[in-house]
Design an enzyme around this catalytic site. Structure first.
Site, PDB file in Angstrom:
ATOM      1  N   LYS A  50       0.960  -1.411  -0.241  1.00 37.85           N
ATOM      2  CA  LYS A  50       0.163   0.255   0.433  1.00 37.85           C
ATOM      3  C   LYS A  50       1.533   1.469   0.006  1.00 37.85           C
ATOM      4  O   LYS A  50       1.617   1.231   0.520  1.00 37.85           O
ATOM      5  CB  LYS A  50      -0.824  -0.018   1.069  1.00 37.85           C
ATOM      6  CG  LYS A  50      -1.876   1.308   1.988  1.00 37.85           C
ATOM      7  CD  LYS A  50      -2.442   1.227   0.626  1.00 37.85           C
ATOM      8  CE  LYS A  50      -3.614   2.553   0.576  1.00 37.85           C
ATOM      9  NZ  LYS A  50      -4.459   3.032  -0.540  1.00 37.85           N
ATOM     10  N   ILE A  76     -10.103   5.791  -1.546  1.00 40.38           N
ATOM     11  CA  ILE A  76      -9.379   5.330  -0.296  1.00 40.38           C
ATOM     12  C   ILE A  76      -8.897   7.081  -0.207  1.00 40.38           C
ATOM     13  O   ILE A  76      -8.872   7.115   1.451  1.00 40.38           O
ATOM     14  CB  ILE A  76      -9.014   4.503  -0.554  1.00 40.38           C
ATOM     15  CG1 ILE A  76      -9.552   3.009  -0.540  1.00 40.38           C
ATOM     16  CG2 ILE A  76      -8.550   3.913   0.982  1.00 40.38           C
ATOM     17  CD1 ILE A  76     -10.813   2.523   0.242  1.00 40.38           C
ATOM     18  N   CYS A 135      -2.321   8.884  -8.615  1.00 36.98           N
ATOM     19  CA  CYS A 135      -3.744   8.515  -7.067  1.00 36.98           C
ATOM     20  C   CYS A 135      -4.627   9.837  -7.283  1.00 36.98           C
ATOM     21  O   CYS A 135      -4.264  11.053  -7.685  1.00 36.98           O
ATOM     22  CB  CYS A 135      -3.093   8.839  -5.469  1.00 36.98           C
ATOM     23  SG  CYS A 135      -4.930   8.447  -4.580  1.00 36.98           S
ATOM     24  N   VAL A 196      -1.477   1.130 -15.868  1.00 32.70           N
ATOM     25  CA  VAL A 196      -1.299   2.778 -15.394  1.00 32.70           C
ATOM     26  C   VAL A 196      -2.218   2.486 -13.720  1.00 32.70           C
ATOM     27  O   VAL A 196      -2.251   0.997 -13.670  1.00 32.70           O
ATOM     28  CB  VAL A 196      -2.728   2.883 -15.915  1.00 32.70           C
ATOM     29  CG1 VAL A 196      -1.685   4.105 -17.496  1.00 32.70           C
ATOM     30  CG2 VAL A 196      -3.609   2.204 -17.295  1.00 32.70           C
ATOM     31  N   ASN A 197      -2.659   3.805 -13.376  1.00 32.87           N
ATOM     32  CA  ASN A 197      -3.619   3.370 -12.066  1.00 32.87           C
ATOM     33  C   ASN A 197      -5.002   3.352 -12.542  1.00 32.87           C
ATOM     34  O   ASN A 197      -4.924   3.353 -13.592  1.00 32.87           O
ATOM     35  CB  ASN A 197      -2.967   4.932 -11.268  1.00 32.87           C
ATOM     36  CG  ASN A 197      -3.334   4.612  -9.868  1.00 32.87           C
ATOM     37  OD1 ASN A 197      -4.246   3.815  -9.517  1.00 32.87           O
ATOM     38  ND2 ASN A 197      -2.479   4.453  -8.602  1.00 32.87           N
ATOM     39  N   THR A 198      -5.712   3.511 -11.360  1.00 36.26           N
ATOM     40  CA  THR A 198      -7.627   3.425 -11.804  1.00 36.26           C
ATOM     41  C   THR A 198      -7.649   4.950 -13.050  1.00 36.26           C
ATOM     42  O   THR A 198      -7.376   6.111 -12.902  1.00 36.26           O
ATOM     43  CB  THR A 198      -7.782   3.714 -10.498  1.00 36.26           C
ATOM     44  OG1 THR A 198      -7.327   4.814 -10.104  1.00 36.26           O
ATOM     45  CG2 THR A 198      -8.527   2.524  -9.852  1.00 36.26           C
ATOM     46  N   GLY A 248      -4.445  -3.193 -15.075  1.00 32.17           N
ATOM     47  CA  GLY A 248      -5.944  -2.277 -14.815  1.00 32.17           C
ATOM     48  C   GLY A 248      -6.248  -3.565 -15.536  1.00 32.17           C
ATOM     49  O   GLY A 248      -5.685  -4.143 -16.377  1.00 32.17           O
ATOM     50  N   GLY A 249      -7.302  -4.478 -14.605  1.00 36.46           N
ATOM     51  CA  GLY A 249      -8.131  -5.682 -14.675  1.00 36.46           C
ATOM     52  C   GLY A 249      -8.155  -7.053 -15.449  1.00 36.46           C
ATOM     53  O   GLY A 249      -8.289  -7.805 -15.520  1.00 36.46           O
ATOM     54  N   GLY A 270      -4.345  -6.705  -9.103  1.00 41.21           N
ATOM     55  CA  GLY A 270      -5.437  -5.995  -8.068  1.00 41.21           C
ATOM     56  C   GLY A 270      -6.369  -6.270  -7.907  1.00 41.21           C
ATOM     57  O   GLY A 270      -7.181  -7.408  -7.097  1.00 41.21           O
TER      58      GLY A 270
HETATM   59  C1  LIG Z   1      -8.785  -0.024  -3.230  1.00 46.21           C
HETATM   60  C2  LIG Z   1      -7.979  -0.155  -4.091  1.00 46.21           C
HETATM   61  C3  LIG Z   1      -6.845   0.863  -3.725  1.00 46.21           C
HETATM   62  C4  LIG Z   1      -6.040   1.571  -3.956  1.00 46.21           C
HETATM   63  N1  LIG Z   1      -4.888   1.759  -3.523  1.00 46.21           N
HETATM   64  C5  LIG Z   1      -3.252   2.397  -4.786  1.00 46.21           C
HETATM   65  C6  LIG Z   1      -2.264   2.918  -3.559  1.00 46.21           C
HETATM   66  O1  LIG Z   1      -2.449   2.810  -2.571  1.00 46.21           O
HETATM   67  N2  LIG Z   1      -1.526   3.053  -4.318  1.00 46.21           N
HETATM   68  C7  LIG Z   1      -1.191   2.888  -5.594  1.00 46.21           C
HETATM   69  O2  LIG Z   1       0.233   3.414  -6.631  1.00 46.21           O
HETATM   70  N3  LIG Z   1      -2.328   1.981  -6.381  1.00 46.21           N
HETATM   71  C8  LIG Z   1      -3.621   1.543  -5.883  1.00 46.21           C
HETATM   72  N4  LIG Z   1      -4.592   1.264  -6.442  1.00 46.21           N
HETATM   73  C9  LIG Z   1      -5.128   1.200  -8.108  1.00 46.21           C
HETATM   74  C10 LIG Z   1      -4.692  -0.166  -8.191  1.00 46.21           C
HETATM   75  O3  LIG Z   1      -2.557  -0.593  -7.627  1.00 46.21           O
HETATM   76  C11 LIG Z   1      -3.882  -0.814  -9.690  1.00 46.21           C
HETATM   77  O4  LIG Z   1      -3.113   0.170 -10.616  1.00 46.21           O
HETATM   78  C12 LIG Z   1      -5.344  -0.175 -10.149  1.00 46.21           C
HETATM   79  O5  LIG Z   1      -6.603  -0.992  -9.325  1.00 46.21           O
HETATM   80  C13 LIG Z   1      -6.165  -0.762 -11.413  1.00 46.21           C
HETATM   81  O6  LIG Z   1      -5.512  -2.558 -11.214  1.00 46.21           O
HETATM   82  P1  LIG Z   1      -6.602  -3.296 -10.830  1.00 46.21           P
HETATM   83  O7  LIG Z   1      -6.912  -3.096 -11.865  1.00 46.21           O
HETATM   84  O8  LIG Z   1      -5.996  -4.955 -11.684  1.00 46.21           O
HETATM   85  O9  LIG Z   1      -7.498  -3.133 -10.332  1.00 46.21           O
HETATM   86  C14 LIG Z   1      -5.693   0.982  -5.637  1.00 46.21           C
HETATM   87  C15 LIG Z   1      -6.454   0.237  -6.051  1.00 46.21           C
HETATM   88  C16 LIG Z   1      -7.865  -0.108  -5.738  1.00 46.21           C
HETATM   89  C17 LIG Z   1      -9.283  -0.497  -5.913  1.00 46.21           C
END
Ligand SMILES: Cc1cc2nc3c(=O)[nH]c(=O)nc-3n(C[C@H](O)[C@H](O)[C@H](O)COP(=O)(O)O)c2cc1C
Length: 325
Positions: A50, A76, A135, A196-198, A248-249, A270
């Site tokens: 985290k 979050i 973020c 990528v991130n979200t 991502g997904g 993730g």
């Molecule tokens: C509940 C939640 C909390 C997340 N917290 C962080 C974080 O603290 N730092 C970060 O770099 N990405 C964070 N992410 C993004 C994930 O690391 C990831 O990049 C993103 O969810 C896309 O991948 P996924 O579709 O496999 O979840 C978070 C995602 C979720 C769903």
């Protein structure tokens, strides 16, 4: 005696050699130790923890999670225990479990990131750092602030001077060009980028006439974003020579193979871990079967196998992979 050999999965990110390309995505796997009873942490390529900030953060007020048709929405807001407790309580536990630990760090300014790396940069036994430049759920120091190539490059240069560990820059998808940000990070000395991130998204509660989250928007993750993330990952892989880590997904090994085919060196699991806590390990186990099924002996053979085929040809029309379909 069987002649079948399990495919070789060894993966290199800068100076880091991992036994395989499967990593956990920051924020979706706690500090790692919470999953130790269901996942063999030492078997994974690495655990990305985290995001930690210098001071503890309570995160945003609830409601912070909402379901979407093919994934989830979260706001979050980087809730975490802060540097001192992270160092004293979380890192030692993970080390005991034999996990390769990549520490995700976040900051509102370059100076805050510098303080984190000054404190952690010399820690032994760490696999590296992922800098969260992306973020979408914080009002200061979030994805928008870091979506400026020159700022990223300058910051990476300062961080580079503070540690010998591997430095990975995690990028936002909500920008004009992920490729440009990746290039800035590479020029600043990053060993790899995560794409990528979200994605910024919304969900509306019609009956209450408000956003389903306490904040107007949150970050969308899960299967809904896979095609979008795959395109960003491919764009980044085209733009730079350093490794790109796909995120991502990714829900299963086939998803992982898609990212690796379009140029990712490694991938992160993730949201899948919220659905199936053993997801990262399952992806790893099935990755071997999927490669064997295709007669692939080493993940190196698969990496980027679609990149040439996806290169636009001189007349601007897609090359053979697209045409053949
Ligand atoms: C509940 C939640 C909390 C997340 N917290 C962080 C974080 O603290 N730092 C970060 O770099 N990405 C964070 N992410 C993004 C994930 O690391 C990831 O990049 C993103 O969810 C896309 O991948 P996924 O579709 O496999 O979840 C978070 C995602 C979720 C769903």
């Amino acid at each position: 005696m069987s002649a079948t050999r399990t495919p070789r999965l060894t993966t290199r990110i800068g100076s880091l050699v991992l036994s395989n390309p499967i990593l956990t995505a920051s924020g979706t796997f706690g500090y790692g130790d919470e999953y130790a009873h269901v996942v063999e942490l030492s078997a994974l390529g690495a655990v990305i923890t985290k995001t930690v900030t210098v001071e503890p953060r309570a995160g945003n007020a609830p409601t912070r999670i909402a379901e979407t048709p093919a994934g989830m929405l979260n706001s979050i807001g980087l809730e975490n225990v802060g540097l001192a407790r992270y160092r004293a309580e979380k890192l030692p536990k993970l080390r005991k479990l034999g996990a390769h630990v990549i520490v995700s760090v976040g900051g509102e300014t370059t100076n805050e990131l510098v303080r984190l790396l000054e404190a952690l940069g010399d820690e032994r036994d760490l696999a590296g750092f992922e800098i969260n430049f992306s973020c979408p759920n914080v009002s200061r120091g979030g994805a928008r602030y870091w979506a400026v190539p020159r700022r990223l490059e300058r910051t990476m240069k300062r961080l580079r001077g503070l540690t010998r560990h591997v430095l990975i820059a995690k990028l936002s998808p909500d920008v004009t060009s992920v490729g440009d940000l990746a290039i800035a990070c590479e020029q600043g000395g990053a060993d790899a980028v995560t794409a990528v991130n979200t994605f910024v998204g919304m969900a509306v509660d019609l009956d209450q006439r408000r956003s389903k989250l306490n904040r107007a928007t949150g970050g969308v993750s899960g299967p809904a974003i896979k095609p979008l993330a795959l395109a960003r990952c491919h764009e980044a892989a085209r733009a730079v020579r350093i490794p790109v880590i796909g995120s991502g997904g990714i829900m299963n090994a086939r998803d992982a193979l898609e990212f690796i085919a379009v140029g990712a060196t490694a991938v992160q699991v993730g949201t899948a871990s919220f659905v199936r806590p053993r997801a990262a390990q399952e992806v790893l186990e099935d990755l071997r079967s999927q490669l064997t099924l295709r007669g692939i002996k080493s993940i190196d053979e698969w990496r980027g196998c679609l990149m040439d085929a996806l290169r636009p040809s001189a007349n601007g029309r897609p090359a053979r992979a697209e045409v053949a379909r």
